[in-house]
Write an enzyme that holds these catalytic residues in place. Structure first.
Site, PDB file in Angstrom:
ATOM      1  N   TYR A 181       0.817  -1.231   0.000  1.00 13.95           N
ATOM      2  CA  TYR A 181       0.000   0.000   0.000  1.00 13.95           C
ATOM      3  C   TYR A 181       0.845   1.272   0.000  1.00 13.95           C
ATOM      4  O   TYR A 181       2.046   1.221   0.107  1.00 13.95           O
ATOM      5  CB  TYR A 181      -1.083  -0.024   1.071  1.00 13.95           C
ATOM      6  CG  TYR A 181      -0.747  -0.082   2.554  1.00 13.95           C
ATOM      7  CD1 TYR A 181       0.467   0.281   3.078  1.00 13.95           C
ATOM      8  CD2 TYR A 181      -1.754  -0.489   3.445  1.00 13.95           C
ATOM      9  CE1 TYR A 181       0.683   0.243   4.449  1.00 13.95           C
ATOM     10  CE2 TYR A 181      -1.551  -0.531   4.814  1.00 13.95           C
ATOM     11  CZ  TYR A 181      -0.325  -0.156   5.311  1.00 13.95           C
ATOM     12  OH  TYR A 181      -0.116  -0.185   6.653  1.00 13.95           O
ATOM     13  N   GLU A 182       0.162   2.378  -0.242  1.00 11.63           N
ATOM     14  CA  GLU A 182       0.834   3.682  -0.443  1.00 11.63           C
ATOM     15  C   GLU A 182       1.830   3.627  -1.600  1.00 11.63           C
ATOM     16  O   GLU A 182       2.880   4.254  -1.551  1.00 11.63           O
ATOM     17  CB  GLU A 182       1.548   4.138   0.838  1.00 11.63           C
ATOM     18  CG  GLU A 182       0.611   4.544   1.940  1.00 11.63           C
ATOM     19  CD  GLU A 182      -0.334   5.669   1.497  1.00 11.63           C
ATOM     20  OE1 GLU A 182      -1.504   5.597   1.866  1.00 11.63           O
ATOM     21  OE2 GLU A 182       0.110   6.572   0.764  1.00 11.63           O
ATOM     22  N   GLY A 183       1.478   2.881  -2.631  1.00 14.89           N
ATOM     23  CA  GLY A 183       2.396   2.678  -3.766  1.00 14.89           C
ATOM     24  C   GLY A 183       3.271   1.484  -3.487  1.00 14.89           C
ATOM     25  O   GLY A 183       4.039   1.483  -2.525  1.00 14.89           O
TER      26      GLY A 183
END
Lengths: 565, 565
Positions: free
Chosen positions: B421-423
């Protein structure tokens, strides 16, 4: 997309990469012709795709449970096991005298790999039974053989392996389970065993436990351990399950994965057992069982890696984020590296199986030494690749990989056990740099000579690949010589990276063979392996010879995070 | 043994390894004296140990559930969140004008790390709220700020981030959620969002969603995205939660881990929203939120690594197998390597936070560039270390690690999301070799010059460590120059290994500083890092420049296992 058994990939390795032809050329394994081999693999492949694959998620969602002292298997497992048994797959390599097919381990392991990829939790059951069959074939009396082997091989009964106790894990010699002679040729077994895979199953007529225990007055440590057959039901005069033995499943562990495989705490209270092999020679018998099981566990890693990789590729083909993500360089890098490693791990494991077969067919010490040397590598590298590839599969799936419904996470949870059981991968690595180098490096050097010869011979056709492999093998040879100069604790401090490096050189060797014998796809994969996987050896070989000094300089408090001292 | 917040370790890094003193010397952060810093860390550490640690397993065993459209949090989470809010920990770095403490991000991130180690699933809630606070502080109108910031900072309300849609993950520009002007200054938001962390919570008065959506006629892709504040309850005239907005939680995902953190599918149907920032400039606002969140996620990796490592060390001290296993060279190798990596990841993340603080305090472009360069490294390396160390923790526990009751497996399951997550970490690496090298390598070279200068300066005191680091930094410099010559797709094919290598050189740099400023324990750890971790750069840097050709040569069928072509 569902799992497609890698029949053709295995067939190619057996025919072109590892010397399976030498196995088929022996008298013992004369039946293992190319046609038979292909037919067996095809048949097993169908079983996997048609019967076993659907059981994988079913077992995860509906774990085995303990009800009134009896293990109820996951839905469909009974039918799945029946299909395995009826296909004769428990006894692929077992002695035909007792109903086995008598085929090479290479084939058995290939089948095991495919079944593991289809449904690891169920496949564990026949894997352990196979280990028990091996142990009985080599060590049991004729009476025990005649009674147990036919039923184990046919899948009427199943088998387990009882080593671990709460205080005796890797240190098997610390076990305290007792065996007292009953006076009638049997023994009374008392103690508790943990981590007993498939310690009970409701789809077989009997569960046969091979239990390590100590006789009265036995020497301490591993030299005082004997092996006993302790069945759930005592066979009656006709050899059918009779009176219940004095043993029970106390509880099941709640685990990270393989939920369909019941992991039992077993309790024995004056249970009736029969000695297998000589008194105090239980470890030797257990090692027979464990060696095949270790290779089998390596194969489990390869099998789950194959399945996880197939799923990741299918997702990457379908998933569009500015084009299909399989076209994104980083995703392609992950998938290609994984594919190259799966090939390497599979080839190493099959090479190990072939060495076992050649040893059994010829009795030659060189083959035995090679099998012994390759076993810890096949186990550790195969399972590391399994974990690495399953982890990669989660990553390729992105957020979907973290959601359980895709099944990507299940592969990671399931395969995670394989680097732990049958001897942790650390134990495998210590075995490699300890016992397996105790011949002064002969077995290692023979393998490396083969790699170097192969690289030399390939210089004309594949100069770059051959050069990369040659260099890596040379560096490994030098590191091996350096390790041989060291004391064991020094070697142990670099054992795992050394094993990894050795595995990669072997992987490169088999990739080069595939590049020579195969097509453009094989050559492309070999290039990926040499460019992206083999270079990791530099770091590992640096660590392999780092020795103990830096570790000894670190105190326990600092490891725990307290740097005050 | 329960988790001990690593207060002293963080304090040491802030005081001796990263230039936190420069932050405290600025006017903006003049209050962040050494005494205040220590007091803050101590206080947060107590909260973690006393309140948050027990919630970690509770949330795993009793996941958040959706009942009648409302998320019921795990037992104890309400009290845990209340303690976080009342301690002021949501607003450590928020503007004092709206009730924040106005302290440096370095301190906020240190606290975030400790909370993540104590209870990742709950810590996600304030982490996302902090991201929202950042976005509002930078982009919202004064009215929105005045209404929302005090309640978010006090923990009365919480905040979420709504980017992802089923067809728009890493490709944010593909999102289709609509926003239509209502004519009264508000907008009607309609669409579905997935993976919304803490999309609802029963322990706050309101849940404030920042939602990316498209205005009518907006350009395609990321240039046509706007950001909206869409609260669960529409604030009334007094700013209190009023009428329910037209949005709902459709379902929760069943995940591998962080079971205490509800991951929601959200549905908006003509929900009322307010524009945040300018029309079509939503991505810029979202990046403000994401940059801090990315560093925060890197910190989560470090936090869980610390907790998992402490647990593994405690087990290794207690577990006897021919002596305590912490004395076994291979176990010690695993633990020491993990400790050395945790130090490196923590130092990198704190260095990134310090750069953010210096940028904010001074406005200097060099600090901004450094913060931007370090963010993807801190995120990816921190989370990779988190996963690697948690995995190691399972391995050290052996069979016990695979059994859920120890909690070792939970760390692995929980932290596994952080590289996604978050890239994803692949996205981070592409950001590094793409955007972050788009300055012609200036920011990279300035960092490397600092590393090389540090190595030079340490030659007298620690010649060997300095030499190892110098060589690694030089090789990285050469690789960086080589990458700068390449087109983006070529760089992307080696982006992840390049990021890893850069992180290790930075890790070596901070270890060397610690060796100079610290004691024998720090020097011992630096030796472990240089001997066992830094050498892995050889493999990664070889792959970093491998380019695309080998990957392009592999066809999709072969990746899937079909080598026929």
């Amino acid at each position: 997309m569902s799992f497609k058994a890698p029949v053709a990939q295995i067939d190619f390795i057996l025919n072109h990469v590892v010397p399976f032809a030498e196995v088929a050329a022996t008298e013992r394994f004369a039946e293992a012709t190319a046609e038979t081999t292909s037919a067996i693999l095809d048949e097993a492949g169908k079983l996997c795709s048609n019967v076993l694959v659907p059981l994988n998620m079913a077992g995860d969602h509906h774990p085995a449970v303990l009800e009134n002292g009896v293990v109820r298997a996951s839905p469909g497992y009974a039918e799945g096991f029946r299909a395995i048994a009826e296909g004769g797959w428990v006894g692929v390599s077992a002695d035909p005298e007792h109903g086995g097919m008598g085929l090479p381990q290479a084939l058995n392991m290939a089948v095991a790999e495919m079944m593991s990829g289809a449904c690891l939790a169920l496949q564990l059951n026949p894997l352990l039974t196979q280990g028990q069959i091996e142990a009985l074939e080599h060590h049991a009396s004729d009476e025990l053989k005649a009674l147990y082997l036919p039923k184990l091989i046919s899948g009427e009964w199943s088998g387990t392996m009882n080593l671990t106790e709460p205080g005796a894990g890797s240190d098997v010699g610390a076990l305290v389970t007792k065996a007292e002679p009953a006076g009638d040729g049997t023994y009374r077994i008392s103690g508790q065993k943990i981590y007993i895979t498939w310690g009970d199953a409701d789809f077989v007529g009997n569960v046969c436990h091979l239990v390590l225990a100590r006789l009265p007055g036995a020497p301490k440590g591993t030299r005082g351990i004997s092996l006993f057959m302790v069945p759930k039901y005592l066979p009656d005069d006709q050899g059918n399950p009779g009176v219940a033995n004095s043993l029970k499943v106390v509880s099941l562990e709640e685990k990270l994965g393989i939920h369909g495989s019941p992991t039992c705490v077993m309790s024995y209270e004056d249970a009736t057992g029969w000695l297998v092999g000589a008194e105090n020679k239980g470890m030797a018998a257990m090692f027979t069982m464990m060696n095949v099981a270790r290779l089998g566990v390596g194969m489990q890693g390869v099998g789950v890696a194959e399945a996880a990789l197939q799923k990741a590729v299918a997702y990457a083909v379908d998933r569009n984020q500015m084009g299909p993500i399989i076209q994104h360089p980083d995703v392609r890098r992950m998938l290609a590296t994984a594919r190259a490693e799966v090939f390497a791990a599979r080839a190493i494991a099959l090479a190990c199986a072939v060495a076992i077969d050649l040893e059994r067919a010829t009795g030659e010490a060189d083959h035995a030494a090679r099998a012994a040397f390759l076993t810890p590598i096949a186990k550790a590298y195969g399972t590391d690749v399994g974990i690495r590839v399953a982890d990669m599969g989660v990553q390729v799936h992105g957020g979907m990989g973290y959601v359980e419904e895709t099944g990507a996470a299940q592969y990671l949870r399931d395969v995670r056990i394989t680097s732990v059981y049958e001897g942790t991968n650390g134990i495998q690595a210590m075995d490699l740099v300890g016992r397996k180098l105790s011949d002064g490096g002969d077995a290692a050097m023979r393998l490396l000579d083969e790699v170097l010869d192969g690289a030399k011979a390939a210089q004309g056709e594949h100069p770059e690949l051959a050069h990369q492999l040659w260099q890596a093998a040379e560096t490994l040879r030098e590191t091996t010589l350096a390790l041989l100069e060291r004391e064991l604790p020094q070697r142990f401090a670099g054992a795992v990276p050394y094993l990894n490096a050795f595995a990669r050189v072997l992987g490169g060797h088999y990739h080069l063979r595939a590049a020579l014998a195969g097509n453009g796809a094989h050559r492309a994969m070999a290039r990926v392996f040499m460019a992206r996987v083999l270079p990791r050896n530099a770091g590992d070989l640096a660590e392999a010879v780092a020795g103990l000094d830096d570790l000894a300089g670190v105190d326990d408090a600092a490891l725990a995070g307290d740097f005050a001292a």
